[in-house]
Design a protein around this motif. Structure first.
Motif, PDB file in Angstrom:
ATOM      1  N   PHE A  23       0.847  -1.201   0.000  1.00  0.00           N
ATOM      2  CA  PHE A  23       0.000   0.000   0.000  1.00  0.00           C
ATOM      3  C   PHE A  23       0.883   1.254   0.000  1.00  0.00           C
ATOM      4  O   PHE A  23       0.532   2.269   0.585  1.00  0.00           O
ATOM      5  N   GLY A  24       2.077   1.146  -0.619  1.00  0.00           N
ATOM      6  CA  GLY A  24       2.975   2.288  -0.752  1.00  0.00           C
ATOM      7  C   GLY A  24       3.716   2.656   0.508  1.00  0.00           C
ATOM      8  O   GLY A  24       4.338   3.718   0.574  1.00  0.00           O
ATOM      9  N   VAL A  25       3.620   1.817   1.515  1.00  0.00           N
ATOM     10  CA  VAL A  25       4.190   2.184   2.803  1.00  0.00           C
ATOM     11  C   VAL A  25       4.908   0.975   3.393  1.00  0.00           C
ATOM     12  O   VAL A  25       4.576  -0.164   3.087  1.00  0.00           O
ATOM     13  N   CYS A  26       5.912   1.262   4.212  1.00  0.00           N
ATOM     14  CA  CYS A  26       6.599   0.181   4.912  1.00  0.00           C
ATOM     15  C   CYS A  26       6.041   0.053   6.315  1.00  0.00           C
ATOM     16  O   CYS A  26       5.751   1.047   6.973  1.00  0.00           O
ATOM     17  N   TRP A  27       5.850  -1.184   6.765  1.00  0.00           N
ATOM     18  CA  TRP A  27       5.292  -1.429   8.085  1.00  0.00           C
ATOM     19  C   TRP A  27       6.163  -2.446   8.819  1.00  0.00           C
ATOM     20  O   TRP A  27       6.687  -3.365   8.207  1.00  0.00           O
ATOM     21  N   LEU A  67       8.799   7.298  -3.839  1.00  0.00           N
ATOM     22  CA  LEU A  67       8.970   6.939  -2.424  1.00  0.00           C
ATOM     23  C   LEU A  67       8.047   5.778  -2.052  1.00  0.00           C
ATOM     24  O   LEU A  67       8.419   4.891  -1.285  1.00  0.00           O
ATOM     25  N   ALA A  68       6.850   5.799  -2.639  1.00  0.00           N
ATOM     26  CA  ALA A  68       5.915   4.703  -2.341  1.00  0.00           C
ATOM     27  C   ALA A  68       6.440   3.386  -2.896  1.00  0.00           C
ATOM     28  O   ALA A  68       6.120   2.318  -2.385  1.00  0.00           O
ATOM     29  N   ALA A  69       7.261   3.471  -3.934  1.00  0.00           N
ATOM     30  CA  ALA A  69       7.795   2.246  -4.546  1.00  0.00           C
ATOM     31  C   ALA A  69       9.197   1.928  -4.032  1.00  0.00           C
ATOM     32  O   ALA A  69       9.859   1.040  -4.548  1.00  0.00           O
TER      33      ALA A  69
END
Lengths: 532, 170, 492
Positions: free
Chosen positions: B71-75, C409-411
């Motif tokens: 979802f475009g984010v790192c978790w 950045l999202a990728a």
């Protein structure tokens, strides 16, 4: 193999009448199962809650893998016995999946009578352990029972010893057993957890001892609390009778899953498995195929077409002995040989079946028997042609083939035909019955006729002359007795099968049974196959 | 099916999760409700499916942390064994506290010392058993709270590390 | 004078990689130096040769000028590019290199020294006609003098360590009492951090923008500017997002402030690439802040809009080549924005984060440039600066650049260490940022808006599910056997 063609006319009045009848039976079965599993007086449930115990069904949910199938066995045991006071014989058993392993679960239901054993309870446990032994299924014992119902001790004690012996045999055959002690395991029952490989006990509620505090006090004057005498901490830290003490049932079941996950997976026997495929013909149509009267015939190929993968079947000797259908098919990817009746067995049909069973035995292919048999053909001509001799051949082969056998009572299963088709007493690995099925030594009408003739003859020998009303009463009496004892619900209550199943569940039931069966190695029988 | 674990975004509320696998898909029980899901290799990452939602993700597992990019984010998701939770809760990165009451046996560091993750800070004795209290991360010792021979209660602070200083840069 | 045939890069990480790439394009051999922690790093892999440095601390290794000079001798490097940080502004190092006959790719030591001191550089700037903020001419002698100066220029004031940098030794004061306390704090902090407690006072500009001019000066008297960069988006006085051009600088302003930067460079005899940092107030005033006598972290945005490789120009200037183009040849094309990817927890006070980078994936595409020095499996330690990468997006307009950067950045997949990529994405999406309404307090001012939004339940469930399916805690060997698995929850 080719796809079986269906000739069912779903718009015909017969189809609709049959369907209506069988849907009623299906609804009745569902309701009976629901009631046996869940209908408990509120005070029983309150009592469980007071004891901080979960109902057995909830324990089962916590134990079994989510989203996995559970084949409950003998779910209507004792439903027509003991005035219904022991639904399911206060025991739940079945084949399920725990941590990805197929296991046999045997769980006491302590919601009524403290989970006491009735004679049928004992037999149900023995049958479950027998299935585990034959099919190499690890066993999870979920123990919570006050012990034997002493009012019925005679019938219980005569068989209960088998349970512990079977446990020892399981151990010797390398079949794992795990016990989770939720409640009492007193006297003989104390051996069940102790004979397991590993045992988990729930603190404050689980206890294992040969005699409880009152009995000990009576015997020796020693005073004890339950926990001191047989509690989880004592047994896991002092006596070594058990291995793990936990604080809650949830924890116990979580630990149980962990332990099962460490058991090795069993290699299934080689069975030329294929990718499973749904039947081409809709199993739902079975409701319109099975007749609404036990005396009415139906086409068994229509049933096969609604059970096997892709409705694909290779029929053996299709033009010979036409009251017996034999052939190969796949169920859930498992290769099977099917022997199915089309009514009464004639000599040719018996011979064909015998040869086919020999073929499957030699090739290590499990056999499925679909019963709709009223017996072997009778009459002068048939006796002269040796129908008994041909029947004996079929019995001889049936008794001695060693491939796993699975039976389904689809409709009638009477007389020696039941034996020849691997009925209950002929040791099939699993046997199921449809609710419409009936099984007895002969049909009730024939029985009533015979009995009436015999009794009227005896009366006449005594010089009595029974009136037509008296004769009718005799017929009625015999018929009523037969009707009661050949009924599928009565039979399943007495454990003459491993469960009543809805016809549309036949495919899954057989699939799970076959999966279980293949845990034990299949030994092929070398030897010539006789073209008899 | 696996035992129940608690999964949550690091430091956030967690969810009780069980997984029953069926081939390459699974039934996930999240907070008591069942969902059908799968995680299949796709390209250089994975394809996650949960019910009717599908998403390209990347994952990297490091101990109890599952790193996810999606979802475009790192978790960072922590997978915690609830039964083991209590035992490790006493230790957090910046402060080593006593996992049980005991006596200080040996103090191996003093304020200002640089320590590496895994290095022994102090040795305590409790229930006749000596345990090493180790640094959870690299850092510099800020304070030692208990001297050799002193006793302490469960949860008492033993050694704290300095908050990580901002490195120099333009 | 010809170009050196072999250059040693006295740096690490992304900037070392970036310099090595230009050297390779110029067909100059490169030598990397590395501490053991960086032995498997990207710079060592990309360089033609590598020499290990040993130091008491990892940073110390890169600051060991003697060892670096020895590495030049060992490898036969004829020149050293210091990158930024470490020895890049160390005049003694430049002189030591010169003494060893090695070319320093950077400005003359005198210019470095002149600009290295905040008070001295401010004096020089003022003399060169560069606007400066009113304040003390020199370090204030004591707290009373500080208050006197503050009273004279008017509050609020800023007290700054003369030798300062990175926000250390800086304090604001709104009145005399605050000034008294700020003086004590600033000077003791400066003493502790830099060994030099001198502090000076100047007017404090509220909501200032940080705007800097890139200059290039050769040894033949050509000095020109490459336009400005705005670097207002900062946290703890460190830049996070930089762009060129600034949304508030028009052509005329660019010409004007560019010229002042050129004047200052000339005044100190500057050569090589340098940056004149200024702060801009709301009224269009620009004031000298300091001059950085080295390559800047954010130089790629200038390269993107001008098409000029600044590192290449540094090498050529150091080798004595004339620039070969004039101010009129410098054209500004579109808009470029850089985002610095840091190993830090932006949602927890920007605390530096460490760990092993298990997965590293950078996107590629039109208008995208990624400068990074990390490889998969690398440990990110607290030993070095937490910057992992710079993601630079170039577009025809600022909007296009923002969108490209957000998508990039999202990728950007960096797993194993907490990074600020999501935070950067939120900054770029902020309407105030989009409107160009920026100042150095931007991140503090919009702190709440920049916090991560609460997850919707479905998304959170997806994450939880993914974690469960990926975690070895949920052992895949616990799968049900076929065909039972396919039957699903069949429980008649």
């Amino acid at each position: 193999m080719h796809r079986l063609e269906s000739h069912v006319d779903t718009s015909s009045p017969t189809y609709r009448a049959y369907r209506e009848h069988n849907l009623e039976l299906s609804a009745e079965l569902r309701e009976s199962l629901r009631s046996a599993r869940f209908d408990r007086p509120q005070r029983a449930l309150d009592r469980l809650a007071e004891q901080q115990k979960l109902p057995v069904r909830e324990r089962l949910e916590l134990l079994l893998d989510r989203g996995s199938p559970f084949l409950e066995l003998m779910p209507l045991a004792a439903n027509r016995h003991y005035d219904g006071e022991a639904p399911q014989a206060l025991l739940v058993t079945g084949v399920g999946v725990v941590s990805g392993r197929e296991v046999m679960v045997i769980a006491n239901d302590s919601s009524l009578k403290g989970g006491a054993w009735y004679p049928i309870t004992t037999r149900k446990i023995i049958r479950a352990l027998e299935i585990a032994l034959e099919n190499h299924l690890p066993v999870i014992h979920m123990l919570d029972s006050g012990g034997a119902n002493l009012n019925l001790q005679d019938e219980i004690y005569s068989t209960a010893g088998h349970i512990f012996q079977q446990q020892c045999h399981l151990s010797a055959r390398g079949i794992e057993q795990l016990a989770v002690v939720f409640g009492y395991c007193t006297a003989g029952a104390a051996y069940t957890p102790t004979l397991c490989d590993q045992t988990i006990m729930v603190r404050e509620r689980g206890c294992v001892f040969l005699a409880g505090p009152p009995l000990v006090k009576a015997a020796t004057g020693e005073e004890n609390t339950t926990e001191e005498l047989g509690g989880a901490d004592m047994h896991t830290s002092v006596s070594g009778v058990a291995d793990y003490a936990v604080d809650s049932e949830q924890e116990a079941l979580s630990l149980a899953r962990d332990i099962v996950g460490l058991w090795s997976r069993r290699e299934k026997s080689d069975n030329d498995r294929r990718v499973p495929e749904d039947p081409f013909h809709d199993p739902d149509e079975l409701y319109g195929i099975i007749p609404d009267d036990i005396k009415k015939q139906f086409e068994m190929r229509e049933v096969i077409a609604r059970i096997v993968d892709g409705s694909m079947f290779h029929e053996f000797k299709p033009a010979y002995g036409e009251t017996m259908v034999t052939g190969w098919a796949f169920i859930w990817g498992f290769k099977v040989g099917i022997v199915a009746n089309q009514g009464v067995i004639f000599s040719e049909a018996a011979n064909k079946a015998a040869t086919f069973m020999q073929l499957c035995d030699r090739d290590g292919i499990p056999l499925i028997f679909l019963h709709n048999v009223t017996g072997f053909m009778v009459g002068r001509e048939y006796e002269r042609r040796g129908i008994t001799k041909d029947g004996a051949k079929m019995l001889m082969v049936q008794a001695n083939v060693t491939v796993p056998k699975l039976s389904v009572l689809c409709h009638a299963s009477q007389g020696a035909g039941n034996y020849a088709m691997a009925g209950r007493t002929w040791d099939p690995r699993f046997i199921y019955a449809w609710p419409n099925s009936r099984s007895s030594i002969m049909g009730p009408e024939q029985a009533a006729d015979t009995m009436t003739q015999v009794r009227v003859a005896a009366m006449r020998r005594r010089g009595e002359d029974p009136s037509p009303e008296e004769i009718a009463l005799i017929t009625e009496e015999v018929t009523a007795y037969f009707e009661a004892t050949y009924h599928s619900y009565y039979l399943t209550s007495d454990l003459r099968d491993d469960g009543l199943i809805d016809p549309t569940d036949t495919r899954n039931t057989l699939g799970m049974s076959l999966s279980a069966v293949l845990n034990a190695p299949i030994v092929r029988q070398p030897g010539g196959v006789l073209r008899i | 099916m696996s035992r129940l674990f608690e999964i949550g975004l690091d430091g956030d509320r967690s969810h009780a999760v069980e997984v029953a696998r069926h081939g390459d898909s699974a039934t996930l029980t999240i907070d008591g409700r069942n969902y059908h899901g799968s995680l299949r290799p796709a390209g250089d990452g994975y394809e996650l499916t949960l019910e009717d939602r599908t998403e390209r993700i990347w994952t990297y597992v490091s101990g109890d942390t599952v790193w996810l990019h999606g979802f475009g984010v790192c978790w960072a998701m922590s997978v915690i064994d609830p039964e083991k939770n209590l035992a490790t809760a006493a230790l957090s990165g910046d402060l080593a506290s006593a996992p049980m009451p005991g006596t200080m046996i040996n103090v191996g560091v003093e304020p200002g010392d640089a320590v590496a993750a895994g290095q022994t800070l102090v040795v305590i004795e409790s229930m006749k058993m000596q345990s090493e209290i180790i640094a959870e991360r690299d850092g510099v010792v800020d304070r030692v709270f208990v001297a050799v021979g002193e006793t302490f209660d469960r949860g008492a602070p033993l050694v704290s590390l300095e908050l990580i200083a901002e490195p120099e840069e333009d | 004078m010809s170009l050196p045939s072999k250059v040693l890069v006295a740096n690490r990480g992304e900037i070392a990689v970036r310099i090595i790439r230009t050297l390779r394009r110029m067909e100059i051999e490169s030598v990397a130096v590395y501490h053991a922690l960086d032995a498997d790093g990207r710079a060592v892999r990309e360089a033609d040769e590598a020499v290990e440095l040993f130091g008491e601390t990892p940073v110390g290794a890169y600051l060991d000028s003697e060892a670096i000079i020895a590495a030049c001798a060992e490898s036969g490097a004829e020149a050293v590019h210091p990158g930024f940080g470490f020895l890049s502004e160390n005049a003694d190092f430049a002189e030591a290199l010169a003494a060893a006959g090695i070319l320093f790719i950077g400005p003359p030591p005198d210019a470095m020294r002149a600009m290295g001191d905040k008070i001295e550089s401010k004096r020089l700037a003022k003399a060169a006609g560069v606007p400066t903020l009113p304040g003390s001419e020199d370090a204030v002698a004591d707290v009373e003098e500080a208050i006197a100066v503050a009273d004279q220029i008017g509050y609020p004031v800023l007290l700054k360590a003369s030798a300062g940098g990175g926000g250390k030794g800086m304090r604001t004061a709104v009145d005399a009492d605050a000034c008294r306390e700020a003086f004590e704090r600033a000077s003791s902090e400066a003493l502790a951090s830099f060994g030099d407690g001198r502090v000076f006072v100047e007017r404090f500009v509220e909501r200032p923008r940080h705007i800097e001019i890139q200059v290039l000066a050769d040894t033949h008297g050509t000095v020109l500017h490459l336009g400005e960069r705005e670097c207002s988006i900062q946290r703890r006085y460190q830049k996070v997002i930089e762009e060129s051009p600034s949304p508030v600088v028009d052509e005329a302003t660019r010409e004007k402030i560019g010229q002042t930067a050129i004047d200052l460079a000339r005044a100190v005899g500057y050569t090589s690439a340098g940056t004149v940092e200024m702060i801009a107030d709301d009224d269009g005033g620009f004031y000298f802040l300091e001059m950085n006598t080295r390559l800047q972290v954010e130089h790629p945005v200038t390269e993107a809009v001008t098409g000029i490789d600044i590192v290449e120009q540094q090498v050529r200037i150091a080798a004595g080549e004339p620039l070969g183009f004039g101010q009129e040849d410098v054209h500004f094309n579109g808009h470029a924005i850089e985002a610095r990817v840091y190993a830090e927890d932006a949602d927890a006070g920007f605390l530096p984060a460490t760990g092993r980078l298990g997965i590293v994936r950078f996107p590629a595409g039109d208008g995208l440039r990624i400068d990074h020095g990390v490889v998969e499996g690398q440990e990110v330690t607290a030993s070095f600066d937490p910057m992992i990468a710079k993601v630079i997006a170039h577009g025809a307009t600022r909007e296009e650049a923002i969108e490209r950067l957000r998508a990039a950045l999202a990728a950007t997949v960096l797993l194993g260490v907490i990074t600020n990529t999501s935070y950067l994405g939120r900054v770029l999406a902020n309407p105030h940022f989009k409107a160009g309404d920026t100042h150095t307090g931007f991140l503090d001012e919009h702190h709440d808006q920049l916090a991560p939004r609460a997850l919707d339940a479905e998304l959170e469930r997806c994450l939880v599910a993914a974690a469960a399916l990926a975690s070895p805690r949920f052992d895949p060997r616990l799968a049900a056997p076929e065909p039972l698995a396919e039957m699903g929850e069949w429980r008649p």
